[in-house]
Structures are given as structure tokens and as C-alpha cells.
Design a protein around this motif. Structure first.
Motif, PDB file in Angstrom:
ATOM      1  N   VAL A  12       0.959  -1.406  -0.244  1.00  0.00           N
ATOM      2  CA  VAL A  12       0.167   0.104  -0.015  1.00  0.00           C
ATOM      3  C   VAL A  12       0.589   1.536  -0.194  1.00  0.00           C
ATOM      4  CG1 VAL A  12      -1.847   1.037   0.950  1.00  0.00           C
ATOM      5  CG2 VAL A  12      -1.353  -0.976   1.236  1.00  0.00           C
ATOM      6  N   TYR A  13       1.583   0.723   0.864  1.00  0.00           N
ATOM      7  CA  TYR A  13       2.992   2.367   0.626  1.00  0.00           C
ATOM      8  C   TYR A  13       3.554   2.610  -0.666  1.00  0.00           C
ATOM      9  CZ  TYR A  13       6.393   4.968   2.707  1.00  0.00           C
ATOM     10  OH  TYR A  13       7.009   6.545   2.543  1.00  0.00           O
ATOM     11  N   GLN A  14       3.571   1.365  -1.015  1.00  0.00           N
ATOM     12  CA  GLN A  14       4.423   1.927  -2.715  1.00  0.00           C
ATOM     13  C   GLN A  14       4.047   2.357  -3.505  1.00  0.00           C
ATOM     14  OE1 GLN A  14       6.305  -2.400  -3.451  1.00  0.00           O
ATOM     15  NE2 GLN A  14       7.725  -1.584  -2.297  1.00  0.00           N
ATOM     16  N   HIS A  15       2.298   1.763  -3.509  1.00  0.00           N
ATOM     17  CA  HIS A  15       1.198   2.121  -4.820  1.00  0.00           C
ATOM     18  C   HIS A  15       0.211   2.891  -4.224  1.00  0.00           C
ATOM     19  CE1 HIS A  15       2.949  -1.074  -7.056  1.00  0.00           C
ATOM     20  NE2 HIS A  15       1.838  -2.144  -6.143  1.00  0.00           N
ATOM     21  N   LYS A  16       0.695   3.286  -3.094  1.00  0.00           N
ATOM     22  CA  LYS A  16      -0.492   4.779  -2.066  1.00  0.00           C
ATOM     23  C   LYS A  16      -2.078   3.923  -3.114  1.00  0.00           C
ATOM     24  CE  LYS A  16       3.015   6.749  -0.246  1.00  0.00           C
ATOM     25  NZ  LYS A  16       4.297   6.156  -0.611  1.00  0.00           N
ATOM     26  N   ASN A  17      -2.401   3.023  -3.153  1.00  0.00           N
ATOM     27  CA  ASN A  17      -3.627   2.658  -4.012  1.00  0.00           C
ATOM     28  C   ASN A  17      -3.823   1.462  -3.465  1.00  0.00           C
ATOM     29  OD1 ASN A  17      -5.111   1.399  -5.948  1.00  0.00           O
ATOM     30  ND2 ASN A  17      -5.021   3.447  -6.771  1.00  0.00           N
ATOM     31  N   ILE A  18      -5.425   1.111  -2.940  1.00  0.00           N
ATOM     32  CA  ILE A  18      -5.950   0.066  -2.219  1.00  0.00           C
ATOM     33  C   ILE A  18      -5.631  -0.665  -3.378  1.00  0.00           C
ATOM     34  CG2 ILE A  18      -7.990  -1.129  -0.991  1.00  0.00           C
ATOM     35  CD1 ILE A  18      -5.875   0.664   0.760  1.00  0.00           C
ATOM     36  N   THR A  19      -6.449  -0.518  -4.722  1.00  0.00           N
ATOM     37  CA  THR A  19      -6.646  -1.135  -5.644  1.00  0.00           C
ATOM     38  C   THR A  19      -5.321  -2.231  -6.316  1.00  0.00           C
ATOM     39  OG1 THR A  19      -8.896  -0.615  -6.718  1.00  0.00           O
ATOM     40  CG2 THR A  19      -8.070  -2.208  -8.007  1.00  0.00           C
ATOM     41  N   ARG A  20      -4.747  -1.052  -6.371  1.00  0.00           N
ATOM     42  CA  ARG A  20      -3.008  -1.640  -6.983  1.00  0.00           C
ATOM     43  C   ARG A  20      -2.642  -2.808  -6.191  1.00  0.00           C
ATOM     44  NH1 ARG A  20      -3.140   3.227  -9.463  1.00  0.00           N
ATOM     45  NH2 ARG A  20      -1.595   4.342  -8.625  1.00  0.00           N
ATOM     46  N   GLY A  54      -7.813  11.053  -2.118  1.00  0.00           N
ATOM     47  CA  GLY A  54      -6.306   9.725  -2.195  1.00  0.00           C
ATOM     48  C   GLY A  54      -5.891   9.860  -1.239  1.00  0.00           C
ATOM     49  N   LEU A  55      -4.923   8.151  -1.472  1.00  0.00           N
ATOM     50  CA  LEU A  55      -4.399   7.771   0.265  1.00  0.00           C
ATOM     51  C   LEU A  55      -2.661   8.324   0.449  1.00  0.00           C
ATOM     52  CD1 LEU A  55      -5.066   5.070   1.375  1.00  0.00           C
ATOM     53  CD2 LEU A  55      -3.826   4.139   0.135  1.00  0.00           C
ATOM     54  N   VAL A  56      -3.251   8.853   1.766  1.00  0.00           N
ATOM     55  CA  VAL A  56      -2.033   9.854   2.339  1.00  0.00           C
ATOM     56  C   VAL A  56      -2.572   9.433   2.768  1.00  0.00           C
ATOM     57  CG1 VAL A  56      -1.588  12.325   3.760  1.00  0.00           C
ATOM     58  CG2 VAL A  56      -2.609  11.783   0.636  1.00  0.00           C
ATOM     59  N   PHE A  57      -1.221   8.994   4.016  1.00  0.00           N
ATOM     60  CA  PHE A  57      -0.459   8.311   5.188  1.00  0.00           C
ATOM     61  C   PHE A  57      -0.388   9.190   6.465  1.00  0.00           C
ATOM     62  CE2 PHE A  57       0.688   4.635   2.156  1.00  0.00           C
ATOM     63  CZ  PHE A  57       0.370   3.415   3.257  1.00  0.00           C
ATOM     64  N   SER A  58      -0.757   9.181   7.109  1.00  0.00           N
ATOM     65  CA  SER A  58      -0.597   9.887   8.209  1.00  0.00           C
ATOM     66  C   SER A  58       0.754   9.613   8.546  1.00  0.00           C
ATOM     67  CB  SER A  58      -1.806   9.479   9.759  1.00  0.00           C
ATOM     68  OG  SER A  58      -1.369   8.073   9.978  1.00  0.00           O
ATOM     69  N   ALA A  59       1.241  10.190   9.561  1.00  0.00           N
ATOM     70  CA  ALA A  59       2.285  10.096  10.536  1.00  0.00           C
ATOM     71  C   ALA A  59       2.698   9.250  10.994  1.00  0.00           C
ATOM     72  CB  ALA A  59       3.062  11.203  11.421  1.00  0.00           C
ATOM     73  N   GLN A  60       2.065   8.689  11.626  1.00  0.00           N
ATOM     74  CA  GLN A  60       2.227   7.677  11.907  1.00  0.00           C
ATOM     75  C   GLN A  60       2.150   5.696  11.685  1.00  0.00           C
ATOM     76  OE1 GLN A  60      -1.636   7.359  14.733  1.00  0.00           O
ATOM     77  NE2 GLN A  60      -0.195   7.227  16.474  1.00  0.00           N
ATOM     78  N   ALA A  65       5.040   1.637   7.574  1.00  0.00           N
ATOM     79  CA  ALA A  65       5.058   1.883   6.419  1.00  0.00           C
ATOM     80  C   ALA A  65       6.656   1.669   5.947  1.00  0.00           C
ATOM     81  CB  ALA A  65       4.344   2.359   5.378  1.00  0.00           C
ATOM     82  N   GLN A  66       7.017   2.354   6.560  1.00  0.00           N
ATOM     83  CA  GLN A  66       8.908   2.421   6.364  1.00  0.00           C
ATOM     84  C   GLN A  66       9.580   1.487   7.553  1.00  0.00           C
ATOM     85  OE1 GLN A  66      10.139   5.955   7.216  1.00  0.00           O
ATOM     86  NE2 GLN A  66       9.368   7.140   5.264  1.00  0.00           N
ATOM     87  N   HIS A  67       9.048   1.247   8.428  1.00  0.00           N
ATOM     88  CA  HIS A  67       9.537  -0.228   9.395  1.00  0.00           C
ATOM     89  C   HIS A  67       9.077  -1.354   8.530  1.00  0.00           C
ATOM     90  CE1 HIS A  67      10.944  -1.604  12.634  1.00  0.00           C
ATOM     91  NE2 HIS A  67       9.830  -2.782  12.802  1.00  0.00           N
TER      92      HIS A  67
END
Length: 289
Positions: A12-20, A54-60, A65-67
């Protein structure tokens, strides 16, 4: 959190899109969205910013996701290492070693390593530390066992240290040392500078060098027969009847240090890690010397 959860977060972090991300993981979008909500509930966090286009990650979410990327990379390396340990390992370590260490310290360690890693070939060359470090810099060898750290910025371990001492076959008047024959052995640039500082602090005349040799055993044989004094590291047990005097600069004994230098990427190879560990534990007296 299991491996599947980390894979979901990374996708999800790589694509920033749930479908992909769902397509990459061969699952459905509803199933993936449900699992993301489960992760949020379990950790009491919000993965995404609300009200954003769009899909924007929160700080948490960004941190988690990086972890996930790090966890999956470490897990992959762990699996590779474990898999390699279950097989007869094949590989090679190319090693450059200062001559005295190669002669007096390395053979029992190589023998021990061969017993535990019979499929690993150790390719060895010996010589002066200044020549060995150049081979490491040019990538011609994997590791170097040398008499200086040469300000090396990658993998670096202090393997061993001995004192430098002045030795002679009998006691003598220290003030007469400049007039006595010296048997000189190559020490390397760094130690040579320290010995020159020691000499200049004690004497106004240059040493009387009558012999220059490249092997410690040759040097010691000459001293044994009363042909001159020498300044040597305590690699080998000195004869009890030898007169000896510490060589110190500013109150500190000059040390003969052996450093293991290598590239950081060697840490990813299990058999090279094992070899590095063997050399490190040898310093602690855990292996034969």
C-alpha cells in the motif's frame, strides 16, 4: 503483526492505492481494506489522513510503513542465511595479511576455520601493510589484516596488540645506544614515526643501522648471536636472557596493533561473518594462539 501484515503495508505504501496493492498481493480490495482496519485497531493508530484526496499516510502510518520495508528486508536476509547454513557452503574469502601475522598468528585460525567451513576457499597473500591496504582499496581482496587502520571508514576491528620493545643479547649502557649496531626490521610507516619520535626524544645522533632484515626470525637470530640490538614487537616469546626495554612515547608504550579491515557488504555473507567472528574471538583468547 505477521509477515502478511508487513507485506500489505509495504504494498500500500509503494502504490498509494488500495486496488493496485490488492492486485499485487492477489487478494480483493475489501479483504485488504478490512485487514488495514484490523491493524489500526490492534495498534490504536490511524494509518491514513482523513479528508485528503487520494490515499495519504498519517505520520504514524508513514513510520509503520517504512518500518515494514526494513522488517521484510531483514526477514528475507534471515531466511537466506538460514537456508545457506542448511547446505554445504561454497565460496571464497580473499585475504591480504601482514607477513608477521601470517606467519605467527593466522595458521591455527585458518585451520580452525577450515574444519567448520570445509567448502570455503581462503585465498591469501602476505606482504607489507602498505601494499595490502592498496589491494583492499582497489577491490582485489575482501579483507585486510594490517598494522594500521589507515583511517578506514568501513568495517574495522582491532584484532590484536603487542608492545614494542628494544631487545639485546645482554644489558648495556643506554647512553651508548647510538654507537651500538642496530638490526632494523620493517615496521610500517605509522610505527616507524613513533619509534623515530622515541629515538629523537632520547638521542641527538642517528642510530647506527648495520643490518636491515624483513623477517622477525632473522632479526631475532642476529640479536641472539650478539650482532646488534633490535626494536621488535612481542609477537614471539622472547628468550629469558634477552635484555629488554619498553619503547614509549609520551609515557605510553608503542603498540603493534593488528586491524581487520573490510567492506560493509561482507556482513551479509554468513561464512565471511563467521571468519570475522573467529578473528575477533581470537583476540579474547577464545581460540588457540
Amino acid at each position: 503483526m505477521n509477515e502478511k501484515d508487513w507485506l500489505i503495508l509495504r504494498a500500500v505504501y509503494q502504490h498509494k492505492n488500495i486496488t493496485r496493492a490488492a492486485e499485487q498481493l492477489y487478494t480483493s480490495q475489501p479483504a485488504l481494506s478490512y485487514r488495514l482496519r484490523q491493524i489500526e485497531r490492534k495498534l490504536a493508530i490511524r494509518l491514513f489522513e482523513e479528508g485528503q484526496k487520494g490515499l495519504v499516510f498519517s505520520a504514524q502510518g508513514e513510520y509503520l510503513a517504512q518500518h515494514a520495508v526494513t522488517v521484510l528486508s531483514d526477514l528475507q536476509q534471515l531466511k537466506l542465511n538460514l537456508h545457506s547454513l542448511d547446505q554445504a557452503q561454497q565460496g571464497e574469502i580473499s585475504l591480504g595479511v601482514s607477513s608477521n601475522y601470517a606467519a605467527y598468528r593466522l595458521p591455527p585460525l585458518l585451520s580452525q576455520f577450515r574444519q567448520t567451513h570445509p567448502g570455503i576457499r581462503v585465498s591469501l597473500m602476505s606482504g607489507f601493510s602498505e601494499d595490502i591496504i592498496q589491494k583492499l582499496l582497489r577491490g582485489e581482496i575482501d579483507m585486510a589484516l594490517v598494522k594500521d587502520d589507515f583511517n578506514w571508514k568501513e568495517g574495522k576491528h582491532l584484532i590484536e596488540e603487542d608492545d614494542y620493545v628494544l631487545v639485546n643479547s645482554q644489558d648495556f649502557d643506554f647512553a651508548l645506544l647510538p654507537h651500538m649496531p642496530q638490526i632494523k626490521i620493517h615496521h610500517g610507516a605509522h610505527v616507524t614515526q613513533l619509534i623515530e619520535r622515541w629515538w629523537n626524544a632520547n638521542f641527538s645522533h642517528a642510530p647506527n643501522i648495520t643490518m636491515e632484515v624483513d623477517k622477525l626470525e632473522v632479526c631475532m637470530a642476529m640479536v641472539e648471536h650478539g650482532l646488534g640490538y633490535a626494536i621488535v614487537a612481542t609477537y614471539l616469546p622472547l628468550p629469558e636472557h634477552f635484555y629488554r626495554r619498553p619503547v614509549s612515547v609520551d609515557g605510553t608504550t608503542v603498540k603493534n596493533r593488528t586491524w581487520l579491515l573490510h567492506r560493509h557488504n561482507l556482513n551479509a555473507t554468513p561464512y565471511r561473518q563467521a571468519f570475522i567472528h573467529l578473528l575477533q574471538t581470537a583476540q579474547q583468547g577464545l581460540t588457540p594462539r
